[in-house]
Design a protein around this motif. Structure first.
Motif, PDB file in Angstrom:
ATOM      1  N   LEU A 278       0.908  -1.299   0.053  1.00  6.81           N
ATOM      2  CA  LEU A 278      -0.137  -0.171   0.168  1.00  6.81           C
ATOM      3  C   LEU A 278       0.864   1.021  -0.048  1.00  6.81           C
ATOM      4  N   ILE A 279       2.008   0.920   0.537  1.00  5.49           N
ATOM      5  CA  ILE A 279       2.907   2.546   0.895  1.00  5.49           C
ATOM      6  C   ILE A 279       3.373   2.799  -0.635  1.00  5.49           C
TER       7      ILE A 279
ATOM      8  N   GLN B 161       2.120   1.672  -3.531  1.00  2.35           N
ATOM      9  CA  GLN B 161       1.233   2.205  -4.475  1.00  2.35           C
ATOM     10  C   GLN B 161       0.797   3.675  -4.089  1.00  2.35           C
ATOM     11  N   ASP B 162       1.024   4.112  -2.838  1.00  4.28           N
ATOM     12  CA  ASP B 162       0.565   5.654  -2.593  1.00  4.28           C
ATOM     13  C   ASP B 162       1.805   6.359  -3.062  1.00  4.28           C
ATOM     14  N   TYR B 163       3.009   5.820  -2.979  1.00  2.00           N
ATOM     15  CA  TYR B 163       4.254   6.432  -3.625  1.00  2.00           C
ATOM     16  C   TYR B 163       4.145   6.790  -4.896  1.00  2.00           C
TER      17      TYR B 163
ATOM     18  N   SER C 230       1.639   7.084  -6.731  1.00  4.36           N
ATOM     19  CA  SER C 230       0.585   7.909  -7.339  1.00  4.36           C
ATOM     20  C   SER C 230       0.738   9.193  -6.800  1.00  4.36           C
ATOM     21  N   SER C 231       2.091   9.495  -5.943  1.00  2.00           N
ATOM     22  CA  SER C 231       2.086  10.864  -5.526  1.00  2.00           C
ATOM     23  C   SER C 231       3.245  11.628  -6.426  1.00  2.00           C
TER      24      SER C 231
ATOM     25  N   GLN D  83       6.899  12.462  -2.716  1.00  2.00           N
ATOM     26  CA  GLN D  83       7.554  11.141  -2.669  1.00  2.00           C
ATOM     27  C   GLN D  83       8.950  11.463  -2.042  1.00  2.00           C
TER      28      GLN D  83
END
Length: 251
Positions: free
Chosen positions: A38-39, A41-43, A45-46, A51
């Motif tokens: 999850l981390i 994936q969030d990274y 998309s940021s 980042q």
């Protein structure tokens, strides 16, 4: 000694609570892998500016304190699963019985700790891929070995600490509470102490000792060898107390 060790292993693997601990460790590894994914994936998309502020996606850092606690609970089970010490009928030599329990807990702690860390680091590596720091805190497996070794050492220490406390108090519940205080309660309080006591007290808490033993802390209060010595003191005090209690009390 061989027969005593076999008997202790039989008791450990036939107690349902032991498998509950193993299942909990497995669940933590799975949860850590999901958190790492999850981390990442969030990274991805940021924006680049965000980042640079991300924390590491290495889940081993997250699961290690929980594995420490669970292995300590397993050590307590080895000590307290026979509260009336009926094992003395088969193994009247208390020193031999103690040695068997100690070897069993030590081996089990190292195996469970090594497996949990290997799976956690492996899945984190797969999730991180070739992404740069800070999301990936290390370039290769060689960079993570000091941390992993220190983490496994700390898990061994907490397992033996749980055994020693269990032998001393002869209560699984009390042992688990004391271990929880040592691993989470005191480390949460020591940073609130006035300087320089906060630094000195925090430096000898198990969660911080892992980082100091690994040698990955910049300007640490304790050198790696000194930190390893403090970890050894946890075992000497708790297991020593448990040994004296076992040898001197009535069955």
């Amino acid at each position: 000694m061989k027969n005593a060790l076999a008997a202790e292993w039989l008791k450990l693997r036939t107690v349902r609570a032991s498998w509950g601990v193993v299942a909990a460790i497995g669940s933590m590894v799975a949860a850590g892998a999901l958190l790492s994914w999850l981390i990442v994936q969030d990274y991805d998309s940021s924006p680049a500016a965000e980042q640079a502020k991300f924390a590491s996606a290495d889940s081993s850092v997250v699961i290690t304190p929980v594995v420490q606690f669970l292995v300590a609970a397993l050590g307590a089970l080895v000590a307290t699963s026979d509260p009336r010490l009926t094992a003395l009928i088969a193994v009247p030599d208390r020193k031999r019985l103690l040695a068997a329990k100690t070897v069993l807990v030590a081996v089990t702690s190292v195996v469970l700790g090594a497996l949990a860390l290997a799976l956690s680091i492996g899945t984190s590596r797969l999730n991180m891929g070739d992404r740069p720091p800070p999301i990936a805190p290390w370039d290769g497996i060689g960079d993570v070995l000091p941390w992993a070794g220190a983490a496994v050492l700390s898990i061994l220490v907490t397992g033996l600490t749980g055994l020693g406390l269990g032998l001393a108090v002869r209560s699984t519940a009390v042992t688990i509470v004391v271990v929880g205080v040592l691993l989470w309660g005191l480390p949460a309080i020591t940073p609130m102490l006035p300087e320089p006591w906060n630094v000195d007290a925090s430096a000898v808490m198990v969660p911080y000792l892992v980082w100091e033993v690994a040698g990955v802390v910049e300007d640490p209060p304790l050198a790696p060898l000194a930190a390893a010595g403090v970890l050894a003191m946890y075992v000497l005090v708790t297991l020593g107390t448990g040994t004296v209690t076992l040898l001197r009390r009535d069955a």
